[in-house]
Design a protein around this motif. Structure first.
Motif, PDB file in Angstrom:
ATOM      1  N   GLY A 141      -0.545  26.854 -42.245  1.00  0.00           N
ATOM      2  CA  GLY A 141       0.760  25.996 -41.867  1.00  0.00           C
ATOM      3  C   GLY A 141       1.830  26.859 -41.119  1.00  0.00           C
ATOM      4  O   GLY A 141       2.296  26.208 -40.168  1.00  0.00           O
ATOM      5  N   PRO A 142       2.021  28.247 -41.303  1.00  0.00           N
ATOM      6  CA  PRO A 142       2.986  28.756 -40.473  1.00  0.00           C
ATOM      7  C   PRO A 142       2.835  28.816 -39.043  1.00  0.00           C
ATOM      8  O   PRO A 142       3.799  28.910 -38.488  1.00  0.00           O
ATOM      9  N   LEU A 143       1.482  28.747 -38.660  1.00  0.00           N
ATOM     10  CA  LEU A 143       1.275  28.727 -37.101  1.00  0.00           C
ATOM     11  C   LEU A 143       1.902  27.519 -36.331  1.00  0.00           C
ATOM     12  O   LEU A 143       2.531  27.356 -35.201  1.00  0.00           O
ATOM     13  N   TYR A 144       2.249  26.465 -37.325  1.00  0.00           N
ATOM     14  CA  TYR A 144       2.844  25.002 -36.919  1.00  0.00           C
ATOM     15  C   TYR A 144       4.187  25.470 -36.507  1.00  0.00           C
ATOM     16  O   TYR A 144       4.960  25.030 -35.695  1.00  0.00           O
ATOM     17  N   LEU A 145       4.774  26.088 -37.223  1.00  0.00           N
ATOM     18  CA  LEU A 145       6.243  26.529 -37.290  1.00  0.00           C
ATOM     19  C   LEU A 145       6.569  27.452 -36.167  1.00  0.00           C
ATOM     20  O   LEU A 145       7.527  27.213 -35.194  1.00  0.00           O
ATOM     21  N   VAL A 146       5.348  28.472 -35.947  1.00  0.00           N
ATOM     22  CA  VAL A 146       5.548  29.007 -34.630  1.00  0.00           C
ATOM     23  C   VAL A 146       5.596  28.432 -33.223  1.00  0.00           C
ATOM     24  O   VAL A 146       6.263  28.310 -32.411  1.00  0.00           O
ATOM     25  N   ALA A 147       4.635  27.216 -33.462  1.00  0.00           N
ATOM     26  CA  ALA A 147       4.250  26.370 -32.372  1.00  0.00           C
ATOM     27  C   ALA A 147       5.781  25.254 -32.021  1.00  0.00           C
ATOM     28  O   ALA A 147       5.991  25.039 -30.957  1.00  0.00           O
ATOM     29  N   CYS A 148       6.614  25.068 -33.312  1.00  0.00           N
ATOM     30  CA  CYS A 148       7.618  24.253 -33.063  1.00  0.00           C
ATOM     31  C   CYS A 148       8.632  25.068 -32.133  1.00  0.00           C
ATOM     32  O   CYS A 148       9.423  24.686 -31.397  1.00  0.00           O
ATOM     33  N   GLY A 149       8.652  26.536 -32.302  1.00  0.00           N
ATOM     34  CA  GLY A 149       9.474  27.064 -31.429  1.00  0.00           C
ATOM     35  C   GLY A 149       9.085  27.175 -29.963  1.00  0.00           C
ATOM     36  O   GLY A 149       9.841  27.393 -29.094  1.00  0.00           O
ATOM     37  N   HIS A 150       7.696  26.930 -29.532  1.00  0.00           N
ATOM     38  CA  HIS A 150       7.274  26.869 -28.301  1.00  0.00           C
ATOM     39  C   HIS A 150       8.010  25.488 -27.635  1.00  0.00           C
ATOM     40  O   HIS A 150       8.364  25.505 -26.580  1.00  0.00           O
ATOM     41  N   LEU A 151       7.801  24.304 -28.910  1.00  0.00           N
ATOM     42  CA  LEU A 151       8.589  23.200 -28.337  1.00  0.00           C
ATOM     43  C   LEU A 151      10.119  23.441 -27.935  1.00  0.00           C
ATOM     44  O   LEU A 151      10.615  23.051 -27.092  1.00  0.00           O
ATOM     45  N   TYR A 152      10.851  24.026 -28.667  1.00  0.00           N
ATOM     46  CA  TYR A 152      12.294  24.365 -28.461  1.00  0.00           C
ATOM     47  C   TYR A 152      12.485  25.281 -27.324  1.00  0.00           C
ATOM     48  O   TYR A 152      13.437  24.784 -26.592  1.00  0.00           O
ATOM     49  N   GLN A 153      11.724  26.101 -26.884  1.00  0.00           N
ATOM     50  CA  GLN A 153      11.796  26.737 -25.585  1.00  0.00           C
ATOM     51  C   GLN A 153      11.719  25.680 -24.203  1.00  0.00           C
ATOM     52  O   GLN A 153      12.286  26.202 -23.360  1.00  0.00           O
ATOM     53  N   GLY A 154      10.917  24.810 -24.588  1.00  0.00           N
ATOM     54  CA  GLY A 154      10.559  23.890 -23.532  1.00  0.00           C
ATOM     55  C   GLY A 154      11.867  23.078 -23.446  1.00  0.00           C
ATOM     56  O   GLY A 154      12.113  22.440 -22.476  1.00  0.00           O
ATOM     57  N   LEU A 155      12.649  22.538 -24.587  1.00  0.00           N
ATOM     58  CA  LEU A 155      13.752  21.760 -24.734  1.00  0.00           C
ATOM     59  C   LEU A 155      14.938  22.382 -24.465  1.00  0.00           C
ATOM     60  O   LEU A 155      15.950  21.771 -23.860  1.00  0.00           O
ATOM     61  N   ARG A 156      15.038  23.766 -24.613  1.00  0.00           N
ATOM     62  CA  ARG A 156      16.169  24.625 -24.640  1.00  0.00           C
ATOM     63  C   ARG A 156      17.013  24.600 -23.412  1.00  0.00           C
ATOM     64  O   ARG A 156      18.434  24.649 -23.570  1.00  0.00           O
ATOM     65  N   PRO A 157      16.451  24.248 -22.259  1.00  0.00           N
ATOM     66  CA  PRO A 157      17.343  24.364 -21.137  1.00  0.00           C
ATOM     67  C   PRO A 157      18.289  23.122 -21.166  1.00  0.00           C
ATOM     68  O   PRO A 157      19.456  23.085 -20.680  1.00  0.00           O
ATOM     69  N   ALA A 158      18.292  21.996 -21.910  1.00  0.00           N
ATOM     70  CA  ALA A 158      19.146  20.946 -22.293  1.00  0.00           C
ATOM     71  C   ALA A 158      20.126  21.600 -23.250  1.00  0.00           C
ATOM     72  O   ALA A 158      19.911  22.460 -23.866  1.00  0.00           O
ATOM     73  N   ARG A 159      21.437  20.888 -23.102  1.00  0.00           N
ATOM     74  CA  ARG A 159      22.334  21.344 -23.955  1.00  0.00           C
ATOM     75  C   ARG A 159      21.836  21.215 -25.561  1.00  0.00           C
ATOM     76  O   ARG A 159      21.109  20.425 -25.817  1.00  0.00           O
TER      77      ARG A 159
END
Length: 253
Positions: free
Chosen positions: A79-97
């Motif tokens: 399960g913790p790997l999914y939380l790491v993967a959510c960080g990957h999503l955030y890096q993809g979205l993060r350029p937006a405000r």
């Protein structure tokens, strides 16, 4: 992410973590729910249940305790790997405000944080049903025990699915605005769209393979989701994508 290379590597590894978790959960689903559905005539307990609960219990009736245990543990331990993967999503979205990128990250992360409880609880639910059915003792309290456990599972499932739906919609809006590192086609890739695809795959697969994945709709959908998101960000370095991701320089709010 201080250097362009290291930042890209971290994003790739985080995406791979989501893929690995999805595969582990898919195997766990096969162990938990991949048995042929038992007949209510062979298991009197099943006559008191219908719908999804009946199908799930009927698939677990013939599974061994060891099989159910590993099916549950594969999901809980990864399960913790999914939380790491959510960080990957955030890096993809993060350029937006942050008002656009942070809410979908938090909502999707909340859903994935709740998922291991729901997945792991299938062991206790299935094991309790097997023991009650095998005991041959008929009583209202015992017959209702698996149903009581299923009622408890409804709430976390409802909350996590709500988080995924809201997070998916918000993520789509964020990507459509074009301010993220994701290509715009990723607006159509999220749990809200990928999980129905997973359900279609599970329902349309024939023969023993279809039986094995009959309860793996969520895991198949998440495998598709993280595979596509990882592909979309794999080469997010140099040029416009890397500039939007601000790899190697401070990120403005």
């Amino acid at each position: 992410m201080r250097t362009r290379g290291n930042g890209t590597g971290q994003i790739r590894l985080a995406g791979i973590a989501g893929i690995v978790a999805s595969i582990a959960w898919l195997i766990g689903d096969i162990l938990l729910l991949g048995k042929p559905v038992a007949s209510p005539g062979d298991h009197p307990l099943l006559t008191g249940y219908d719908g999804t609960a009946a199908d799930s219990l009927a698939a677990m009736m013939s599974a061994s305790t060891t099989r159910l245990a590993w099916g549950a543990l594969l999901g809980v331990l990864t399960g913790p790997l999914y939380l790491v993967a959510c960080g990957h999503l955030y890096q993809g979205l993060r350029p937006a405000r942050r008002s656009l990128s942070l809410p979908p990250f938090l909502l999707l992360t909340a859903g994935f944080a709740l998922a291991p409880f729901a997945h792991g609880s299938f062991f206790y639910w299935g094991q309790a049903a097997k023991v009650v059915d095998a005991s041959g003792v008929r009583s209202a309290a015992l017959d209702a025990l698996p149903g009581d456990m299923a009622d408890v599972l409804i709430l976390p499932y409802a909350v996590l699915l709500t988080c995924w739906v809201l997070g998916s919609v918000w993520m789509s809006v964020c990507v459509l605005r074009g301010a993220t590192a994701f290509p715009r086609w990723m607006c159509a890739v999220n749990p809200l769209t990928c999980i129905p695809v997973g359900a279609l795959v599970a329902a349309s697969m024939p023969g023993p393979a279809g039986t094995a994945i009959q309860g793996a709709q969520l895991s198949i959908g998440n495998l598709l989701f993280f595979s596509l998101s990882t592909f979309a960000l794999w080469n997010a370095r140099g040029g416009a994508p890397a500039e939007r991701m601000a790899v190697g320089r401070p990120v403005s709010p």
